[in-house]
Write a protein that holds these residues in place. Structure first.
Motif, PDB file in Angstrom:
ATOM      1  N   ARG A 129      -1.510  22.206 -39.415  1.00 25.01           N
ATOM      2  CA  ARG A 129      -1.774  22.414 -37.994  1.00 25.01           C
ATOM      3  C   ARG A 129      -3.107  21.778 -37.646  1.00 25.01           C
ATOM      4  NH1 ARG A 129      -4.131  25.541 -34.266  1.00 25.01           N
ATOM      5  NH2 ARG A 129      -2.962  26.618 -32.673  1.00 25.01           N
ATOM      6  N   PRO A 132      -7.843  23.301 -33.048  1.00 28.71           N
ATOM      7  CA  PRO A 132      -7.861  23.268 -31.586  1.00 28.71           C
ATOM      8  C   PRO A 132      -9.017  22.420 -31.062  1.00 28.71           C
ATOM      9  CG  PRO A 132      -8.563  25.419 -32.395  1.00 28.71           C
ATOM     10  CD  PRO A 132      -8.111  24.623 -33.579  1.00 28.71           C
ATOM     11  N   THR A 133      -8.782  21.777 -29.925  1.00 27.76           N
ATOM     12  CA  THR A 133      -9.826  20.991 -29.287  1.00 27.76           C
ATOM     13  C   THR A 133     -10.814  21.932 -28.614  1.00 27.76           C
ATOM     14  OG1 THR A 133      -8.645  20.851 -27.187  1.00 27.76           O
ATOM     15  CG2 THR A 133      -8.191  19.117 -28.827  1.00 27.76           C
ATOM     16  N   ASP A 134     -11.960  21.399 -28.196  1.00 25.09           N
ATOM     17  CA  ASP A 134     -12.955  22.221 -27.485  1.00 25.09           C
ATOM     18  C   ASP A 134     -12.357  22.806 -26.209  1.00 25.09           C
ATOM     19  OD1 ASP A 134     -14.877  21.762 -29.416  1.00 25.09           O
ATOM     20  OD2 ASP A 134     -15.810  20.094 -28.336  1.00 25.09           O
ATOM     21  N   LYS A 135     -11.571  21.995 -25.505  1.00 24.72           N
ATOM     22  CA  LYS A 135     -10.951  22.468 -24.269  1.00 24.72           C
ATOM     23  C   LYS A 135      -9.983  23.622 -24.555  1.00 24.72           C
ATOM     24  CE  LYS A 135      -8.409  20.998 -20.210  1.00 24.72           C
ATOM     25  NZ  LYS A 135      -7.758  19.927 -19.499  1.00 24.72           N
ATOM     26  N   GLU A 136      -9.185  23.493 -25.625  1.00 27.53           N
ATOM     27  CA  GLU A 136      -8.258  24.565 -25.993  1.00 27.53           C
ATOM     28  C   GLU A 136      -9.003  25.842 -26.365  1.00 27.53           C
ATOM     29  OE1 GLU A 136      -4.477  22.015 -27.741  1.00 27.53           O
ATOM     30  OE2 GLU A 136      -6.189  22.420 -29.054  1.00 27.53           O
ATOM     31  N   LEU A 137     -10.131  25.709 -27.060  1.00 26.34           N
ATOM     32  CA  LEU A 137     -10.934  26.884 -27.406  1.00 26.34           C
ATOM     33  C   LEU A 137     -11.496  27.556 -26.162  1.00 26.34           C
ATOM     34  CD1 LEU A 137     -12.855  25.611 -30.559  1.00 26.34           C
ATOM     35  CD2 LEU A 137     -11.088  27.370 -30.483  1.00 26.34           C
ATOM     36  N   GLU A 138     -11.981  26.746 -25.205  1.00 24.39           N
ATOM     37  CA  GLU A 138     -12.503  27.293 -23.951  1.00 24.39           C
ATOM     38  C   GLU A 138     -11.420  28.040 -23.189  1.00 24.39           C
ATOM     39  OE1 GLU A 138     -14.438  24.321 -21.533  1.00 24.39           O
ATOM     40  OE2 GLU A 138     -15.664  23.647 -23.227  1.00 24.39           O
ATOM     41  N   GLU A 139     -10.225  27.458 -23.117  1.00 26.88           N
ATOM     42  CA  GLU A 139      -9.114  28.109 -22.418  1.00 26.88           C
ATOM     43  C   GLU A 139      -8.726  29.417 -23.095  1.00 26.88           C
ATOM     44  OE1 GLU A 139      -5.969  25.238 -22.221  1.00 26.88           O
ATOM     45  OE2 GLU A 139      -7.049  23.979 -20.779  1.00 26.88           O
ATOM     46  N   GLU A 140      -8.743  29.419 -24.425  1.00 25.20           N
ATOM     47  CA  GLU A 140      -8.410  30.632 -25.172  1.00 25.20           C
ATOM     48  C   GLU A 140      -9.443  31.732 -24.909  1.00 25.20           C
ATOM     49  OE1 GLU A 140      -8.306  31.682 -29.831  1.00 25.20           O
ATOM     50  OE2 GLU A 140      -7.037  29.981 -29.252  1.00 25.20           O
ATOM     51  N   GLU A 143      -8.906  33.086 -21.346  1.00 27.94           N
ATOM     52  CA  GLU A 143      -7.744  33.976 -21.281  1.00 27.94           C
ATOM     53  C   GLU A 143      -8.042  35.319 -21.937  1.00 27.94           C
ATOM     54  OE1 GLU A 143      -4.804  33.783 -19.684  1.00 27.94           O
ATOM     55  OE2 GLU A 143      -5.577  31.942 -18.792  1.00 27.94           O
TER      56      GLU A 143
END
Length: 160
Positions: A129, A132-140, A143
């Motif tokens: 796998r 995660p990208t920085d953007k994905e971490l921020e979104e997580e 949320e």
């Protein structure tokens, strides 16, 4: 999602030479993992490899690959990655011409070991796998914070 082939070692090696190549690759590149085919290859030098690990104090991570399907079927995913320009090769390397010729003649050539190894490698990479990208971490995080706020600041686990 991209793969860069920077070193290929090919030859008819004895069991001890294979082990030395594993340690040479470990020293040169420090890969996160080495893939090795389970079965005959593993049984032919596995115990010697472990003895050398103890003697050298170097412990490369070995992930055993179970060969599945026939070589042509295995190669399809890697061929698709290559055609999509997701596999990059050092075209100035001394191994490039032999690899290129083998890839272009596959499966009609008697030489298919390099294509087979790349195919196995590609299958194992598909199992890993991506981080995660920085953007994905921020979104997580957003949320999670939004979800926690809907519970009036109380922990869902403890209720406090």
């Amino acid at each position: 999602g991209h793969v860069y082939l920077i070193d290929i070692r090919r030859g008819r090696f004895s069991s001890m030479e294979v082990i030395e190549e594993i340690f040479a690759v470990e020293e040169a590149w420090h890969p996160e993992v080495h893939f090795m085919e389970r079965g005959v290859i593993e049984k032919s030098f596995g115990p010697f490899l472990h003895a050398q690990m103890l003697a050298k104090g170097v412990y490369p991570i070995i992930d055993l690959v179970v060969p599945v399907k026939d070589k042509v079927t295995r190669a399809r995913g890697w061929q698709a990655k290559t055609k999509a320009h997701h596999v990059h090769f050092d075209k100035d390397a001394p191994w490039w011409n032999d690899l290129f010729e083998e890839m272009n003649r596959f499966p009609k050539s008697k030489n298919d070991d390099q294509v087979d190894v790349q195919s196995q490698f590609g299958l194992k990479l598909d199992e890993i796998r991506n981080a995660p990208t920085d953007k994905e971490l921020e979104e997580e995080e957003y949320e999670y914070a939004r979800h926690e706020a809907s519970f009036d600041g109380r922990s869902q686990v403890t209720g406090y």
